[in-house]
Design an enzyme around this catalytic site. Structure first.
Site, PDB file in Angstrom:
ATOM      1  CE1 TYR A 140      -2.170  69.757  31.732  1.00  0.00           C
ATOM      2  CE2 TYR A 140      -4.403  68.488  31.622  1.00  0.00           C
ATOM      3  CZ  TYR A 140      -3.043  68.540  32.156  1.00  0.00           C
ATOM      4  OH  TYR A 140      -2.527  66.687  32.648  1.00  0.00           O
ATOM      5  CB  SER A 200      -0.002  64.517  39.342  1.00  0.00           C
ATOM      6  OG  SER A 200       0.228  64.322  38.545  1.00  0.00           O
ATOM      7  CD1 TRP A 232       0.661  61.426  33.952  1.00  0.00           C
ATOM      8  CD2 TRP A 232       1.772  61.865  32.274  1.00  0.00           C
ATOM      9  NE1 TRP A 232       1.873  61.654  34.616  1.00  0.00           N
ATOM     10  CE2 TRP A 232       3.410  62.497  33.542  1.00  0.00           C
ATOM     11  CE3 TRP A 232       2.683  62.028  30.976  1.00  0.00           C
ATOM     12  CZ2 TRP A 232       3.872  62.913  33.137  1.00  0.00           C
ATOM     13  CZ3 TRP A 232       4.149  63.070  30.852  1.00  0.00           C
ATOM     14  CH2 TRP A 232       4.713  63.533  32.090  1.00  0.00           C
TER      15      TRP A 232
END
Length: 208
Positions: free
Chosen positions: A54, A154, A208
Site C-alpha cells: 500500500y 488473502s 474486504w
C-alpha cells in the site's frame, strides 16, 4: 464496539476494522490519516489492516507514526500487514512468497511500523512459482521466532487453502488462522467453496 473471535482461535477482533488501501500514504494527507486512526482507536476499533504494497510502504509508515505517540496500548491493538507484491520496479527476489522475500519483507514492515511483532501476517496472493512447503515453513518460523502471532492468506482459492493446510499437517507446522477475501452484496463467490473450507478448518474471515 462488538468483537468476534478469529475463527476457532482466541484472538478477538473488532467487527469493524480500519484499512489503509488507496488512502494512507497516498490520497489522504498524513495528519488527516493520523486523526482518522486515532478516532478509530478511541472508538474501540482494535484491528488495523495494512500491507507493505500500500503506497509502497508509506501506509505502514503513516500507521506507525500514528501509533508512536504511545497513547494506545500495543497489547490492545491487532496490527496486520501482508507480503507478496514487489516494492520496486525491478523485482527479482522482491516478489512472491519465497523464504527470502518473506523474511526480508517482515523486517522492513516491522521497521516501518516501529513495532516488534505483528498480530497477523497475510500471504497477499497465492504464489505459483514457489513451493507451497517453502512458504508454509517460512510463516511457521516467523511465528516461532516471535515476529508474528498468527499467519493467514488473502484471496486464496479453496483448493489452495486445502493444499497449504495439508502441508501444515504433514510437516507439523502452524496452520493459517485467517483468510482475507473479497466479499460484498455483489460478489458472493466465496460462499460457493472458500467459506466451506474456512469453516471446516476453523479459519477466521476478515473480508474486504
Amino acid at each position: 464496539m462488538n468483537y468476534r473471535r478469529l475463527g476457532k482461535y482466541g484472538l478477538k477482533v473488532s467487527e469493524v476494522s480500519l484499512g489503509a488501501w488507496l488512502t494512507y500514504g497516498g490520497s489522504v494527507e498524513e495528519q488527516t490519516a493520523i486523526k482518522c486512526l486515532h478516532t478509530a482507536l478511541e472508538n474501540k476499533i482494535n484491528f488495523i489492516d495494512v500491507a507493505d504494497a500500500y503506497a509502497r510502504g508509506k501506509a505502514e509508515r503513516t500507521v506507525g507514526k500514528a501509533l508512536e505517540e504511545g497513547q494506545f496500548s500495543r497489547n490492545e491493538l491487532v496490527l496486520s500487514s501482508k507480503v507478496f507484491w514487489p516494492m520496486e520496479d525491478e523485482a527479482v527476489n522482491n516478489v512472491g512468497l519465497s523464504r527470502k522475500h518473506i523474511f526480508d519483507s517482515i523486517e522492513q514492515t516491522l521497521d516501518r511500523f516501529n513495532v516488534d511483532y505483528l498480530d497477523m501476517y497475510f500471504c497477499h496472493r497465492f504464489d505459483y512459482n514457489t513451493p507451497i512447503e517453502e512458504t508454509a515453513m517460512a510463516m511457521h518460523d516467523l511465528v516461532k521466532d516471535g515476529y508474528i502471532r498468527y499467519w493467514g492468506t488473502s484471496v486464496w482459492s479453496a483448493k489452495n487453502l486445502e493444499r497449504v493446510i495439508g502441508v501444515c499437517k504433514e510437516h507439523k507446522l502452524v496452520f493459517p488462522a485467517v483468510e482475507q477475501p473479497k466479499y460484498n452484496m455483489l460478489d458472493r463467490t466465496i460462499e460457493l467453496e472458500v467459506m466451506e473450507s474456512t469453516n471446516y478448518h476453523g479459519m477466521g474471515l476478515v473480508v474486504w
